[in-house]
Design a protein around this motif. Structure first.
Motif, mmCIF file in Angstrom:
data_model
loop_
_atom_site.group_PDB
_atom_site.id
_atom_site.type_symbol
_atom_site.label_atom_id
_atom_site.label_comp_id
_atom_site.label_asym_id
_atom_site.label_seq_id
_atom_site.Cartn_x
_atom_site.Cartn_y
_atom_site.Cartn_z
ATOM 1 N N PHE A 125 -13.518 2.517 1.210
ATOM 2 C CA PHE A 125 -11.946 2.423 1.875
ATOM 3 C C PHE A 125 -11.503 1.756 1.833
ATOM 4 N N ASP A 126 -10.895 0.797 0.925
ATOM 5 C CA ASP A 126 -10.214 -0.671 0.625
ATOM 6 C C ASP A 126 -8.561 0.643 0.584
ATOM 7 N N PRO A 127 -7.833 0.310 1.318
ATOM 8 C CA PRO A 127 -6.202 0.537 0.331
ATOM 9 C C PRO A 127 -5.608 0.320 0.385
ATOM 10 N N ALA A 128 -6.327 -1.376 0.095
ATOM 11 C CA ALA A 128 -5.166 -2.249 -0.604
ATOM 12 C C ALA A 128 -5.730 -2.243 -2.164
ATOM 13 N N LYS A 129 -7.732 -2.256 -2.277
ATOM 14 C CA LYS A 129 -8.124 -2.414 -3.453
ATOM 15 C C LYS A 129 -7.766 -0.880 -4.241
ATOM 16 N N ALA B 70 0.089 6.621 -2.924
ATOM 17 C CA ALA B 70 1.028 6.094 -2.090
ATOM 18 C C ALA B 70 1.763 4.930 -3.998
ATOM 19 N N THR C 125 -4.908 7.235 1.382
ATOM 20 C CA THR C 125 -4.107 7.865 0.410
ATOM 21 C C THR C 125 -3.753 6.694 0.021
ATOM 22 N N ALA C 126 -3.731 5.584 -0.274
ATOM 23 C CA ALA C 126 -3.106 4.489 -1.107
ATOM 24 C C ALA C 126 -3.273 4.916 -2.415
ATOM 25 N N VAL D 171 0.561 -1.076 0.115
ATOM 26 C CA VAL D 171 -0.077 0.018 -0.183
ATOM 27 C C VAL D 171 0.810 0.327 0.553
ATOM 28 N N ASP E 168 -9.060 7.654 7.829
ATOM 29 C CA ASP E 168 -8.381 6.748 6.599
ATOM 30 C C ASP E 168 -7.470 8.034 6.086
ATOM 31 N N GLN F 263 1.732 1.819 3.750
ATOM 32 C CA GLN F 263 1.065 2.871 4.185
ATOM 33 C C GLN F 263 0.193 2.658 5.617
ATOM 34 N N ALA G 266 -5.183 0.567 -3.984
ATOM 35 C CA ALA G 266 -3.571 0.729 -4.459
ATOM 36 C C ALA G 266 -3.472 -0.127 -5.572
ATOM 37 N N ASP G 267 -4.360 -1.229 -5.297
ATOM 38 C CA ASP G 267 -4.562 -1.922 -7.194
ATOM 39 C C ASP G 267 -4.956 -1.420 -8.250
#
Lengths: 309, 364
Positions: free
Chosen positions: B198-202, B229, B225-226, A213, B44, A215, B204-205
Motif C-alpha cells: 500500500f503506497d498510492p504514490a508508488k 486513478a 485505487t491509485a 495520485v 485503502d 485521490q 500510481a508511478d
C-alpha cells in the motif's frame, strides 16, 4: 537495454514525481535557515493533502484546493511554532509529535473522502511549444505546479542571496543572539519562516492528493516528508541543490519502475537503495572537507531562543 | 449431530467445572473477543477495506456475542509481533492476521499463547495447533481478468503491478498471462514490482511507468485505487478493481474487479469458537466457494468479451475448469503439466516460477 525507454518521457515524469519533495524541501530549507529544525514535514504534507483535497472537492476548484492545502498545513505548523518558539519545547520531539498528530488528524478529517474523485487539474496550455519534439514533451507539457516548484526554488535562492529579508533570515539562523542584539524580532521571524515551510509542505501534499495520485487515502504521502528532510541536508542548505537532490531521488524512483516495465535486468533493490547511499556519501564527503566546517548547517539550527537580555 | 454436540458440550462442561473452569475453552465461549491486524488503513479501498468489511459483517451477524478490536497500518516484521502480543494480552480469544508478511510473527506469538486461536491469511505455516490459515484462490479471478485483458488490449501489452515476489502474486501473474495468451496469442506481459502492499504514490508511478511503455491493460496486485486513478488519466487504458470492487472507477478504467469476500469465513470461525466446535484448519476457497467474487463487468467491454469472461468465471465456479490446466511449460521451456493435468495445491502454494512466455526474472 535502455533502448525501450524514451528519455523525454522519463525526464518529464521524473519532473512530475519530484514536485512534492521539491516543495516540501524548499519550505523546510527556509525554516532551517532561520535556525528551526521542524521534523514535522511529513505531518504538514499530509495535512496539506487532506485540506487541499477537501477544499477542492467542496469548491470544485483545484486552485482553491492548493490554497486550502497551504492554509491547512500552515495552521498545523503554527502549533509547532507556538510550542517551540513560545513554550520553548524541544524542537526534535515537537516535530516528531507534529508528524504523528498530522497523520492522525488528516485521517480523521478524511473520513468519508475515500474514493471521492477531486476536480482535475489540466496541463498548462502552452500551444505550439508543447509540439516541439523532445523538448516540448520535457518542458512544455506539465501542470502549473511543476513550473511553480522550479520557480519557488529560484525565488528562495534569490531572496536568500540578494535581499535584506534573506540576510535577516540567515542572521537569525546563524546567531539568534546577535540578531536579537541588532533589534530583529527573532521569534516573529522564525514563526513566519515556520508558516512558510508549512504552506510549502501543504502545497506539496496537495499535489499528491490532487494531481499525482489523485485521490485520498490515509497515509497518502507515504514518507515523502522524510525524503524532503533528507534532501535539505543532502543539498547542504543550498536551494539549487535541493532541486538537484529532488530530481535525483524522484528520478531514481521513476527510472527503476520504468526499467522494470521495459524488462531491464537491473535488480530494483539497488536502484531503490541508491538515493540513500548517495545521501550518506555526500554527507561523508562534505563533512570531511577542510574548508567547509560541518556541512554548512545554520549555526543556531535546532536551538531555542529566549530573549533574556 | 446436534444432539451429539450438545452431549459433548455437556460432558465438557461437567469436566470443566471439575477442573475449575480451566478447560472452559473446549465447550465454547459466552462471548468472543476477536482481534484483527491490518497491513494498511481500512480506508485503502482495497485489501484492508475488504477485511474490515468482513469484520463488520461478522459483528452484524453475531451481535453482542462478539467484540472486536483492530489495528491498522501494522508493518510486516518485528512490529507485528509486538502488536500481536499486545492483542493477546488484552484478552482476545481469536486473532486474525491479514497479510502474508505476518506469517512468522503469527506463529511465534501463537507458540507463546496456546489458548488463543490465531488465523493467518494467505500463509502456509501452522507450527502450533492453535494456528489456522485461510486464503482465497485469487488466481481464479485473475483467469477472468486475463481473458478480458487479452481481448481488450490493442497494443498487445498488458502490465502487472506486483507487490512482493511471493507465490500468491506469482500465481496471479501466471494465471493472467495464461488466459490472456489463450485468447490473444500476440500478448506480452510486463511486470513491475512495487515492493509495497500500500503506497498510492508508488502504485500510481508504477502504473504510469507501464502506460509509458505502451501497456493499455493494467492488472494490479497492490491495495490502493491509485493505479486506476492513473489509468483514468490516459484514454483507452483499462484496469480492474483489486480485492474490492473499486466501483467509483466504473465504467472505465475499472471494467471489472476481483472482490475478496471474507465475511462468511470470519463469521464461521468466530461462531465455531462460540459453539466449541473450533478446530485448526487450512482453508483455500475460490469463486465456487464464494470467497472470490467477480465484480460487475461494465459496458466499456464489448458484449462478446463479457460473455467469454463470464463463461470462464462460470466454468471455474462449477469446478469444470481449473485455471492451471496442462499442457503448460515453465518459463525455461521445461514441461510442468501434461495435457489435461491440473496443478496440485502444494505446487501452487509454493509457486515461485513463471510459465512459458512470461519474460523477466522473479526477483529473489
Amino acid at each position: 537495454m535502455l533502448g525501450d525507454i524514451n528519455p523525454a518521457v522519463l525526464i518529464a515524469s521524473l519532473m512530475v514525481a519530484s514536485v512534492p519533495i521539491i516543495l516540501a524541501a524548499i519550505g523546510e530549507l527556509v525554516v532551517e535557515k532561520a535556525g528551526v529544525l521542524n521534523l514535522g514535514v511529513e505531518g504538514m504534507m499530509i495535512m496539506g493533502a487532506i485540506c487541499g483535497f477537501v477544499t477542492a472537492v467542496a469548491t470544485g476548484n483545484p486552485y482553491l484546493g492548493f490554497l486550502g492545502g497551504a492554509v491547512g498545513a500552515a495552521a498545523l505548523s503554527l502549533v509547532f511554532g507556538f510550542l517551540t518558539q513560545f513554550m520553548l519545547s524541544n524542537q526534535v520531539a515537537t516535530g516528531l509529535a507534529l508528524t504523528l498528530f498530522g497523520q492522525g488528524l488528516s485521517s480523521l478529517i478524511g473520513q468519508g473522502y475515500n474514493g471521492v474523485k477531486p476536480p482535475l487539474t489540466g496541463t498548462v496550455p502552452l500551444g505550439p511549444l508543447a509540439d516541439i519534439p523532445v523538448l516540448g514533451r520535457i518542458l512544455f507539457d506539465h501542470d502549473w505546479v511543476v513550473y511553480f516548484s522550479v520557480a519557488s526554488i529560484a525565488a528562495v535562492w534569490a531572496v536568500l542571496k540578494y535581499t535584506r529579508v534573506g540576510l535577516i533570515l540567515r542572521a537569525v539562523g546563524e546567531s539568534h543572539d546577535a540578531a536579537h542584539a541588532l533589534g530583529y524580532k527573532v521569534i516573529r521571524i522564525r514563526i513566519l519562516a515556520i508558516m512558510f515551510g508549512g504552506a510549502m509542505a501543504g502545497i506539496g501534499g496537495a499535489y499528491v492528493s490532487l494531481i499525482r495520485v489523485p485521490q485520498w487515502t490515509d497515509g497518502i504521502t507515504a514518507g515523502a516528508g522524510w525524503i524532503a528532510l533528507a534532501i535539505v541536508v543532502f543539498a547542504s542548505w543550498k536551494p539549487w541543490r535541493v532541486l538537484l537532490g529532488a530530481y535525483l531521488f524522484g528520478g531514481i524512483t521513476v527510472l527503476q519502475l520504468n526499467l522494470q516495465a521495459a524488462g531491464a535486468a537491473i535488480p530494483a533493490h539497488y536502484l531503490s537503495m541508491a538515493p540513500y547511499l548517495i545521501t550518506i556519501l555526500v554527507l561523508v564527503v562534505m563533512s570531511s572537507g577542510k574548508g567547509r566546517a560541518s556541512l554548512n548547517a545554520p549555526a543556531a539550527l535546532g536551538q531555542n531562543f529566549h530573549a533574556s537580555r | 449431530m446436534q444432539r451429539r454436540s450438545i452431549l459433548k458440550g455437556g460432558a465438557a462442561l461437567g469436566f470443566a467445572t471439575m477442573m475449575g473452569g480451566k478447560l472452559a475453552f473446549a465447550q465454547g465461549l459466552e462471548k468472543v473477543k476477536a482481534g484483527f491486524v491490518y497491513v494498511g488503513p481500512i480506508g485503502d479501498g482495497g485489501w484492508t477495506f475488504q477485511h474490515d468489511q468482513g469484520r463488520l459483517a461478522m459483528m452484524e451477524a453475531l451481535g453482542d456475542k462478539v467484540e472486536t478490536v483492530f489495528q491498522e497500518n501494522v508493518p510486516e516484521g518485528a512490529d507485528a509481533e509486538r502488536v500481536l502480543t499486545q492483542m493477546a494480552l488484552s484478552g482476545c480469544n481469536i486473532i486474525f492476521t491479514t497479510s502474508f508478511g505476518y506469517m512468522d510473527a503469527t506463529n511465534a506469538v501463537a507458540a507463546k499463547f496456546p489458548d488463543i486461536k490465531f488465523e493467518h491469511a494467505t500463509g502456509y505455516k501452522r507450527d502450533t495447533p492453535n494456528v489456522s490459515t485461510y486464503n482465497a484462490r485469487f488466481y481464479e479471478g485473475r483467469a477472468v481478468m486475463g481473458t478480458i485483458a487479452g481481448l481488450m488490449t490493442k497494443s498487445n501489452k498488458i502490465g502487472y503491478i506486483g507487490s512482493f515476489p511471493i507465490p500468491e502474486v506469482i500465481q496471479g501473474i501466471n494465471s493472467s498471462y495464461i488466459h490472456a495468451k489463450k485468447v490473444n496469442p500476440d500478448v506480452t506481459i510486463s511486470v513491475v514490482w512495487a515492493y509495497t502492499w500500500f503506497d498510492p504514490a508508488k502504485e500510481a508511478d508504477a502504473a504510469k511507468a507501464l502506460i509509458e511503455q505502451d501497456v493499455d491493460v493494467i492488472l494490479q496486485h497492490t491495495d490502493s485505487t491509485a493505479p486506476l486513478a492513473e489509468a483514468a488519466k490516459t484514454p483507452g487504458v483499462i484496469g480492474f478493481g483489486q480485492a474490492s470492487d473499486m466501483a467509483e472507477y466504473k465504467p472505465s478504467p475499472r471494467v471489472s474487479a476481483i472482490i475478496d469476500n471474507w465475511a462468511p469465513y470470519y463469521t464461521e470461525r468466530v461462531q465455531a469458537l462460540l459453539d466449541g466446535t473450533y478446530a485448526q484448519k487450512d482453508t483455500w476457497a475460490g469463486i465456487g466457494g464464494g470467497e472470490v467474487k467477480i465484480g460487475d463487468i461494465t459496458d466499456a467491454v464489448p458484449a462478446d468479451v463479457k460473455a467469454k469472461a463470464e463463461a470462464v468465471r462460470d466454468s471455474i465456479a462449477s469446478g469444470a475448469y481449473h485455471p492451471f490446466t496442462g499442457p503448460l511449460n515453465k518459463q525455461d521451456g521445461s514441461a510442468w503439466l501434461k495435457e489435461g493435468e491440473v496443478a496440485d495445491d502444494g505446487t501452487l502454494a509454493g509457486m515461485m516460477f513463471y510459465v512459458e512466455g512470461v519474460t523477466g526474472d522473479i526477483p529473489s
